[in-house]
Design an enzyme around this catalytic site. Structure first.
Site, PDB file in Angstrom:
ATOM      1  N   CYS A  56       3.551   2.710 -13.909  1.00  0.00           N
ATOM      2  CA  CYS A  56       2.774   3.900 -14.246  1.00  0.00           C
ATOM      3  C   CYS A  56       2.869   4.149 -15.753  1.00  0.00           C
ATOM      4  CB  CYS A  56       3.379   5.073 -13.474  1.00  0.00           C
ATOM      5  SG  CYS A  56       2.653   6.668 -13.757  1.00  0.00           S
ATOM      6  N   HIS A  64      -2.458   7.079   7.481  1.00  0.00           N
ATOM      7  CA  HIS A  64      -1.454   6.165   6.919  1.00  0.00           C
ATOM      8  C   HIS A  64      -1.746   5.781   5.469  1.00  0.00           C
ATOM      9  CE1 HIS A  64      -0.263   4.850  11.290  1.00  0.00           C
ATOM     10  NE2 HIS A  64       0.145   6.057  10.976  1.00  0.00           N
TER      11      HIS A  64
END
Ligand code: OAD
Length: 249
Positions: free
Chosen positions: A144, A115
């Protein structure tokens, strides 16, 4: 010697599936049950791509709080026992549904994180990954270098698991001769398919859990108790089995 200890010490290729319960003794809440996170929060409001698209700030606030909890947590004797076991078996694959990184912190090397990992970010535009030490939510939505919005590098409900990691987990089940589930309610698929596949192959499956789960009745042995108390004696028995000591000396 108890039957389940006999089976354990005679196994060479071991596959383990862990869930939130193994980190409970490190102070990280589980998901289900009383006191679990899903009793307080609604998964569809926090752990889905739709939730993130609708309210990225709310989702980031929740993950930031969990990141802070994970940063303060240390591996417990259950994590450490599994790390020690890895060094003793011929093959040992640790598959985890946990995103907290505590298995690696305990020294486990071969860890399949089904996960994802809460300590990492992934850019929703270019896919570049970064760590939470490099950048995280601090009230401002983290971006980002490319300008895209960052998200936690975890798998949300409705998303696919990382394909290579999942394939490696199924491959480990196909070659193991002992499977353990530790601290998982074993209800979230595809992870929950792994112990069932092991049983289908005729491999003994030992469950370690404080409570009965939907999987307990089908398990070869179901050991009741906290992972941090149940696992260390199993690994000690494995390490000191006479035939194993002879192999080492
Ligand atoms: P759950 O919260 O569903 O189950 C935790 C299990 O650990 C329960 O069966 C508890 O009885 C048991 N437990 C609690 N404390 C324990 C202890 N000290 N020792 C041993 N067992 C203990 O957590 P998971 O099974 O990991 O997915 O949940 C699976 C997935 O559902 C998670 O990865 C997460 C969640 O929604 C995503 O977010 C995609």
């Amino acid at each position: 010697m108890d039957d389940h200890i006999q089976i354990i010490v005679n196994s060479e290729n071991i596959c383990i599936l862990t869930g939130a319960g193994i980190s409970a003794e490190s102070g990280i809440p589980t998901f289900r049950g009383a006191g679990g996170m899903w009793a307080k929060y609604r998964p569809e409001e926090l752990a889905t791509p739709e939730a993130f698209a609708a309210n990225p700030r709310l989702v980031w606030e929740w993950y930031q709080a969990r990141r802070e909890a994970v940063s303060k947590a240390a591996p417990n004797p259950g994590h450490k026992a599994l790390a020690e076991w890895e060094g003793l078996a011929r093959s040992f694959v640790l598959v985890t549904q946990n995103v907290d990184g505590l298995h690696r912190a305990a020294g486990s090397r071969q860890v399949l994180e089904l996960h994802g990992n809460i300590r990492r970010n992934r850019c929703t535009a270019c896919g570049r990954e970064s760590t939470m030490d490099e950048i995280t939510f601090n009230g401002q939505l983290p971006l980002c270098e490319c300008g895209g919005l960052l998200r936690p590098a975890v798998v949300w409900f409705g998303e696919s698991l990382p394909e290579q990691v999942l394939e490696a987990a199924f491959a480990a089940v196909r070659q193991c001769d002992l499977f353990l589930t530790v601290g998982t309610s074993a209800v979230v698929y595809p992870a929950a398919a792994l112990p069932r596949l092991a049983l289908d192959r005729g491999v003994p499956v030992i469950e370690v859990n404080t409570e009965e789960t939907p999987f307990s009745a089908g398990a070869t042995y179901s050991l009741r108790g906290p992972a941090g108390e149940v696992l260390p004696p199993l690994v000690a028995a494995y390490a000191s089995a006479p035939h194993r000591s002879r192999q080492i000396s």
